[in-house]
Design an enzyme around this catalytic site. Structure first.
Site, PDB file in Angstrom:
ATOM      1  CG  ASP A  10      -1.794   1.222   1.328  1.00  0.00           C
ATOM      2  OD1 ASP A  10      -2.450   1.541   0.319  1.00  0.00           O
ATOM      3  OD2 ASP A  10      -1.827   1.890   2.376  1.00  0.00           O
ATOM      4  CB  SER A  11       0.197   4.768  -0.672  1.00  0.00           C
ATOM      5  OG  SER A  11      -0.988   4.848   0.099  1.00  0.00           O
ATOM      6  CE1 TYR A  42       2.763   5.540  -3.252  1.00  0.00           C
ATOM      7  CE2 TYR A  42       1.648   3.682  -4.299  1.00  0.00           C
ATOM      8  CZ  TYR A  42       2.759   4.217  -3.679  1.00  0.00           C
ATOM      9  OH  TYR A  42       3.866   3.435  -3.508  1.00  0.00           O
ATOM     10  N   GLY A  43      -2.970   8.873  -3.896  1.00  0.00           N
ATOM     11  CA  GLY A  43      -4.277   9.181  -4.486  1.00  0.00           C
ATOM     12  C   GLY A  43      -4.423  10.571  -5.061  1.00  0.00           C
ATOM     13  CB  CYS A  73      -3.027   0.400  -2.511  1.00  0.00           C
ATOM     14  SG  CYS A  73      -2.983   2.156  -2.945  1.00  0.00           S
ATOM     15  CB  THR A  75      -4.682   4.696  -5.210  1.00  0.00           C
ATOM     16  OG1 THR A  75      -5.508   5.345  -4.243  1.00  0.00           O
ATOM     17  CG2 THR A  75      -4.197   5.685  -6.238  1.00  0.00           C
ATOM     18  CD  GLU A 152      -0.506   7.086   6.057  1.00  0.00           C
ATOM     19  OE1 GLU A 152       0.595   7.185   6.621  1.00  0.00           O
ATOM     20  OE2 GLU A 152      -0.922   6.018   5.548  1.00  0.00           O
ATOM     21  CB  CYS A 186      -9.333   4.494   0.064  1.00  0.00           C
ATOM     22  SG  CYS A 186      -7.790   4.981   0.864  1.00  0.00           S
ATOM     23  CG  HIS A 188      -5.202   5.040   4.275  1.00  0.00           C
ATOM     24  ND1 HIS A 188      -4.600   4.502   3.169  1.00  0.00           N
ATOM     25  CD2 HIS A 188      -4.198   5.587   5.016  1.00  0.00           C
ATOM     26  CE1 HIS A 188      -3.293   4.727   3.222  1.00  0.00           C
ATOM     27  NE2 HIS A 188      -3.025   5.386   4.340  1.00  0.00           N
TER      28      HIS A 188
HETATM   29  N1  DGL Z   1      -4.690   3.169   0.854  1.00  0.00           N
HETATM   30  C1  DGL Z   1      -4.781   3.790  -0.401  1.00  0.00           C
HETATM   31  C2  DGL Z   1      -5.922   3.362  -1.226  1.00  0.00           C
HETATM   32  O1  DGL Z   1      -6.454   2.326  -0.916  1.00  0.00           O
HETATM   33  C3  DGL Z   1      -4.080   4.939  -0.780  1.00  0.00           C
HETATM   34  C4  DGL Z   1      -4.237   6.216  -0.255  1.00  0.00           C
HETATM   35  C5  DGL Z   1      -3.286   7.188  -0.856  1.00  0.00           C
HETATM   36  O2  DGL Z   1      -2.101   6.936  -0.839  1.00  0.00           O
HETATM   37  O3  DGL Z   1      -3.747   8.215  -1.331  1.00  0.00           O
HETATM   38  O4  DGL Z   1      -6.313   4.014  -2.158  1.00  0.00           O
END
Ligand code: DGL
Length: 271
Positions: A10-11, A42-43, A73, A75, A152, A186, A188
């Site tokens: 994941d990011s 990443y998003g 992840c 994304t 985060e 996502c 998170h």
């Molecule tokens: N956990 C991530 C996802 O599922 C990424 C969030 C991110 O890095 O923006 O999209």
């Protein structure tokens, strides 16, 4: 049977929601987790940058001789080209397929909400999967770009007033759209599920992409004959691209049990 580890990435910390489920579902499996904490989020980035980062994350995990890759992840799972994934030397699964299938199984009205990062929502990945399953679904998608920084930065306590206010702002339109199922697209987001449920109400089913990703990984490993030998001692090793200490509170909170690491820093640019 295959004693090698499952690679999960994941990011940042969000993919730990998949690790938690994998540890419960498959306690005999070894897991190698990579969280790209030096480059999260990443998003907010372009598809080409996300693809470049994902290639490096995957190259690192392959260097650890994993038997299976789970993009925990939303994304990455939205952006990674299918032909690239199919050509990888080990089987790959992403959370978008897993969560879409779970939403299709859960919905009664066919009105499905999707929340995710800006890149995920822009990609249309969930709509595409859902409409492939049933062209009549009404899909209501919304980017929630503040949720990842909230997680985060640790704004995850149930009842946190900042998270609750932002959740209200993002999710009120989806409640008004009368979805009966909401994909937390996502990984998170399950970490702030109480705030999300607080806006959506108890009658809306929340689909946890991390959990569904773990369930899909178990199904694939079973079908492919790649499960760990019975009696193997499972466990997880964690790798990050920033300070290892940063991941420890998330491991304690989200993987739980007596999980402590080890957490090791990786120079991800070298992959
Ligand atoms: N956990 C991530 C996802 O599922 C990424 C969030 C991110 O890095 O923006 O999209």
């Amino acid at each position: 049977m295959d004693e090698r580890a499952i690679g999960v990435f994941d990011s940042g910390a969000g993919g730990l929601t998949a690790v938690r489920q994998l540890r419960r579902l498959l306690p005999e499996e070894k897991i190698v987790y990579f969280g790209d904490t030096g480059r999260v989020p990443y998003g907010t980035r372009s598809p080409s940058t996300i693809f470049q980062y994902a290639r490096q994350d995957i190259a690192f995990l392959l260097s650890k001789n994993v038997k299976f890759l789970l993009a925990a992840c939303g994304t990455v799972s939205s952006i990674l080209p299918a032909d690239y994934a199919a050509a990888l030397p080990v089987p790959y699964a992403g959370v978008v397929d897993a969560a879409s299938a779970a939403a299709a199984a859960a919905t009664k009205t066919g009105r499905i909400g999707v929340i995710g990062t800006s890149a995920t929502i822009r990609s249309g990945s969930y709509e595409e999967r859902l409409h492939r399953m049933n062209a009549d679904y009404r899909v209501f998608a919304r980017a929630c770009p503040m949720f990842v920084p909230l997680v985060e930065n640790g704004y995850v306590e149930p009842g946190d007033p900042v998270t609750a206010a932002i959740a209200r702002q993002y999710l009120t339109p989806l409640r008004e759209d009368e979805v009966d199922t909401l994909i937390l697209g996502c990984t998170h987001y399950p970490l702030i599920a109480p705030a999300i449920a607080g806006v959506m109400g108890p009658e809306v089913t929340l689909i946890d992409a991390g959990r569904e990703g773990a369930l899909l990984a178990r199904r694939r490993l079973t079908e492919l004959g790649l499960l760990a030998p019975a009696g193997q001692t499972g466990g997880a090793e964690y790798y990050v691209s920033d300070e290892p200490e940063g991941l420890l509170p998330f491991i304690r909170l989200f993987v739980g049990g007596d999980e402590r690491g080890p957490v090791t820093r990786v120079a991800i640019d070298n992959y």
